[in-house]
Design a protein around this motif. Structure first.
Motif, PDB file in Angstrom:
ATOM      1  N   GLU A 116       0.872  -1.166   0.000  1.00  0.00           N
ATOM      2  CA  GLU A 116       0.000   0.000   0.000  1.00  0.00           C
ATOM      3  C   GLU A 116       0.910   1.218   0.000  1.00  0.00           C
ATOM      4  N   GLY A 118      -2.052   5.541  -0.598  1.00  0.00           N
ATOM      5  CA  GLY A 118      -3.457   5.216  -0.795  1.00  0.00           C
ATOM      6  C   GLY A 118      -3.722   4.217  -1.903  1.00  0.00           C
ATOM      7  N   TRP A 119      -2.698   3.874  -2.690  1.00  0.00           N
ATOM      8  CA  TRP A 119      -2.835   2.882  -3.766  1.00  0.00           C
ATOM      9  C   TRP A 119      -2.581   1.499  -3.199  1.00  0.00           C
ATOM     10  N   LYS A 120      -3.427   0.540  -3.541  1.00  0.00           N
ATOM     11  CA  LYS A 120      -3.253  -0.849  -3.121  1.00  0.00           C
ATOM     12  C   LYS A 120      -2.749  -1.661  -4.313  1.00  0.00           C
ATOM     13  N   LYS A 147      -7.169   2.540  -6.407  1.00  0.00           N
ATOM     14  CA  LYS A 147      -7.429   3.609  -5.441  1.00  0.00           C
ATOM     15  C   LYS A 147      -8.742   4.259  -5.861  1.00  0.00           C
TER      16      LYS A 147
END
Length: 80
Positions: A6, A9-11, A31
């Motif tokens: 992560e 905020g991007w997975k 995201k």
């Protein structure tokens, strides 16, 4: 759906069922309502994207390139 990273905020993840036959190593990045699929081999490149501008894609490709070896290792461990 194993989560690999992560970042801002991007997975970064892959699905545990990636089709038959198994697709080549890749990660999905999500995201909010934006998502991309990025191939890891033979070179890091975008397979598909939804609701992403070129600048964001470039940034995500840089992150994936940095973590590529670890992502491929996790892919191989999971699917072997």
């Amino acid at each position: 759906m194993p989560k690999l990273l992560e970042w801002s905020g991007w997975k970064f993840f892959f699905y545990s069922r990636e089709g038959m036959p198994l697709e080549p190593p890749h990660v999905h990045v999500r995201k909010d309502r934006s998502e991309a699929k990025i191939w890891l081999t033979p070179i890091v490149r975008v397979a598909s994207d939804r609701r992403m501008d070129p600048r964001t894609l470039k940034m995500l490709l840089d992150v994936v390139s940095t973590h590529r070896d670890g992502f491929v290792e996790q892919w191989n461990d999971f699917f072997s």
